[in-house]
Enzyme design. Structure first.
Site, PDB file in Angstrom:
ATOM      1  N   GLY A   1       3.535  28.884 -20.247  1.00 11.43           N
ATOM      2  CA  GLY A   1       3.432  30.332 -20.163  1.00 11.43           C
ATOM      3  C   GLY A   1       3.873  30.750 -18.774  1.00 11.43           C
ATOM      4  O   GLY A   1       4.785  30.161 -18.205  1.00 11.43           O
TER       5      GLY A   1
ATOM      6  N   HIS B   1      -5.796  24.291 -17.336  1.00 13.42           N
ATOM      7  CA  HIS B   1      -5.514  24.638 -18.741  1.00 13.42           C
ATOM      8  C   HIS B   1      -6.253  23.702 -19.693  1.00 13.42           C
ATOM      9  O   HIS B   1      -5.813  23.481 -20.828  1.00 13.42           O
ATOM     10  CB  HIS B   1      -4.007  24.573 -19.047  1.00 13.42           C
TER      11      HIS B   1
ATOM     12  N   ARG C   1     -14.763  31.869 -18.914  1.00 19.90           N
ATOM     13  CA  ARG C   1     -13.725  30.963 -18.443  1.00 19.90           C
ATOM     14  C   ARG C   1     -13.922  30.803 -16.939  1.00 19.90           C
ATOM     15  O   ARG C   1     -13.927  31.769 -16.181  1.00 19.90           O
ATOM     16  CB  ARG C   1     -12.332  31.520 -18.717  1.00 19.90           C
TER      17      ARG C   1
ATOM     18  N   ASN D   1       6.788  30.615 -28.626  1.00 17.05           N
ATOM     19  CA  ASN D   1       7.722  31.672 -29.005  1.00 17.05           C
ATOM     20  C   ASN D   1       9.186  31.423 -28.675  1.00 17.05           C
ATOM     21  O   ASN D   1      10.049  32.135 -29.182  1.00 17.05           O
ATOM     22  CB  ASN D   1       7.288  32.988 -28.357  1.00 17.05           C
TER      23      ASN D   1
ATOM     24  N   GLU E   1      -7.656  29.756 -26.598  1.00 19.66           N
ATOM     25  CA  GLU E   1      -8.639  29.387 -25.583  1.00 19.66           C
ATOM     26  C   GLU E   1      -9.948  30.141 -25.767  1.00 19.66           C
ATOM     27  O   GLU E   1     -11.025  29.606 -25.485  1.00 19.66           O
ATOM     28  CB  GLU E   1      -8.056  29.644 -24.196  1.00 19.66           C
TER      29      GLU E   1
ATOM     30  N   HIS F   1       1.532  23.103 -22.299  1.00 19.86           N
ATOM     31  CA  HIS F   1       1.104  24.504 -22.273  1.00 19.86           C
ATOM     32  C   HIS F   1       2.081  25.258 -21.386  1.00 19.86           C
ATOM     33  O   HIS F   1       2.113  25.064 -20.164  1.00 19.86           O
ATOM     34  CB  HIS F   1      -0.318  24.620 -21.721  1.00 19.86           C
TER      35      HIS F   1
ATOM     36  N   ASN G   1     -12.945  36.448 -19.585  1.00 19.90           N
ATOM     37  CA  ASN G   1     -11.977  35.851 -18.658  1.00 19.90           C
ATOM     38  C   ASN G   1     -11.771  36.881 -17.551  1.00 19.90           C
ATOM     39  O   ASN G   1     -11.046  37.856 -17.725  1.00 19.90           O
ATOM     40  CB  ASN G   1     -10.668  35.538 -19.384  1.00 19.90           C
TER      41      ASN G   1
ATOM     42  N   ARG H   1       5.527  30.290  -9.735  1.00 17.65           N
ATOM     43  CA  ARG H   1       5.099  29.136  -8.933  1.00 17.65           C
ATOM     44  C   ARG H   1       6.197  28.085  -8.924  1.00 17.65           C
ATOM     45  O   ARG H   1       6.847  27.829  -9.941  1.00 17.65           O
ATOM     46  CB  ARG H   1       3.814  28.527  -9.505  1.00 17.65           C
TER      47      ARG H   1
END
Length: 394
Positions: free
Chosen positions: A204, A174, A85, A329, A379, A202, A7, A235
């Site tokens: 994060g 993603h 990736r 988490n 991933e 997803h 990645n 973002r």
């Protein structure tokens, strides 16, 4: 039989050597600050970590260091292929692809769609080809999983020429994570994936949610770029498109500066004025910091609205899946989101939700509720499996 998964970012290379069948990871690591004199390597083998400076600090030096580590550990001859990736494959790639000159040219043609990501992916591919010239190399695209979205989901209400000539449409991102956790959720539920209607979230530093019907993406929150959709770390997610022109004129900014601010200075960071880290924001909100509380509340509100909207194309919702750093988490975010989704019948099991924080995953709702699950994404394993599938097929 091992796969080297890469990645590559603009200044970093994250890598893992995986057995795609057993899921074992005999070596992984992170090379940071590439392009600077402070470049470093961190190699992890089991519980052992080794850190060192990276002389030269280039992509080429990074791959020389990875190759040397593989040789030193006796793993080099077991590596069968390299999986990369790749962030944006446009509408060209509906699946993973063996990297050829034509495939690399197609990835390069997508640079205008992902100017922050694709150049780094290309640099990593070229450096890996030089370092491992005898190994087949495969590109696994974040966007490929979403190529099953129908036009009603991926088209924007803009002049048709923008779509036909310039590729202006929703692509989604993603994809490897959404595809992986959908497969794992089906196993957890004990039902065939082909019969399930899921929303996968997803969450994060980057966040997206996807409607998955029968194992295929039929709508997703991210769009032409990863800026559309949910509130993220830095973002903005969805804003009025008229904002660009308005704030450019009012603040004397260029459109490039506005876009940069929406990507790097907005989201949780912009709302809170503190940080893009959800853990720190939850702590600050608990202490009564108004900006942190607002950021967390808006994050949850927008997430719940998007999940409810993605239930529309599914017609029924069999399960909701949380994944990613926040999704796996943060019991607080999960409980608050489910609390806003009582319209869909969700009832959180507080004990199960708290236990899922420790990385165990599993259902977090009461027996009478529609299932909400925590699934740990992987991933790297998905990329390794895709890479093996492609090279085995050849």
């Amino acid at each position: 039989m091992l796969i080297l998964v890469l990645n590559c970012g603009s200044s970093s290379v994250k890598f893992a050597v995986l057995d795609p069948q057993s899921s074992e990871v005999p070596l992984s690591g992170l090379i940071e600050r590439i392009g600077t004199a402070e470049a470093t390597t961190t190699f992890k083998r089991g519980r052992e970590k080794q850190q060192a400076a990276l002389p030269g600090g280039t992509y080429e030096a990074a791959f020389e260091a990875i190759n040397s580590a593989l040789i030193a550990l006796g793993l080099r001859d077991q590596v069968r292929a390299v999986g990369h990736r790749a962030v944006h494959g446009g509408a060209v790639f509906s699946g993973s692809a063996r990297i050829t000159p034509a495939v690399l040219a197609a990835i390069r043609a997508c640079v205008p769609l992902a100017p922050l990501h694709n150049p780094a992916n290309i640099a990593g591919i070229e450096a890996a080809q030089a370092a491992f010239p005898t190994l087949p190399q495969v590109a696994v695209f974040d966007t490929a999983f979403h190529q099953t979205m129908p036009p009603v989901a991926f088209r924007y209400a803009v002049p048709e020429g923008w779509y036909t000539q310039h590729g202006v449409r929703k692509y989604g991102f993603h994809g490897t994570s959404h595809e992986y956790v959908a497969q794992e959720a089906a196993k957890m539920l004990g039902q065939p994936l082909a019969e399930l209607n899921l929303v996968t979230a997803h969450l994060g530093n980057g966040c997206s949610a996807t409607a998955v019907q029968g194992g295929k993406s039929i709508d997703s929150s991210m769009g032409l770029t990863p800026l559309e959709g949910l509130v993220m770390g830095s973002r903005s997610g969805d804003v009025d498109p008229g904002l660009h022109d308005y704030i450019a004129r009012q603040a004397g900014l260029t459109l490039t500066q506005v876009t940069s601010a929406l990507n790097k200075e907005s989201g949780l960071l912009g709302l809170s004025g503190l940080t893009n880290d959800m853990r720190e924001l939850e702590e600050a909100a608990a202490r009564g910091h108004p900006g942190a509380k607002l950021a967390v509340d808006i994050f949850v509100y927008r997430l719940a609205k998007t999940i409810a909207a993605l239930a529309v194309p599914l017609e029924r919702l069999d399960a909701l899946v949380f994944t990613g750093g926040i999704g796996e988490n943060s019991a607080t975010i999960r409980a608050a989101t489910l609390g806003r989704l009582k319209l869909l019948g969700f009832q959180v099991d507080e004990t199960a939700n708290q236990q899922a924080v420790r990385g165990h995953g599993g259902p977090i709702t009461t027996p009478g509720s529609p299932p909400a699950l925590v699934v740990n994404t992987n991933e790297e394993l998905m990329i390794a499996r895709e890479t093996l599938r492609i090279v085995s097929g050849e």
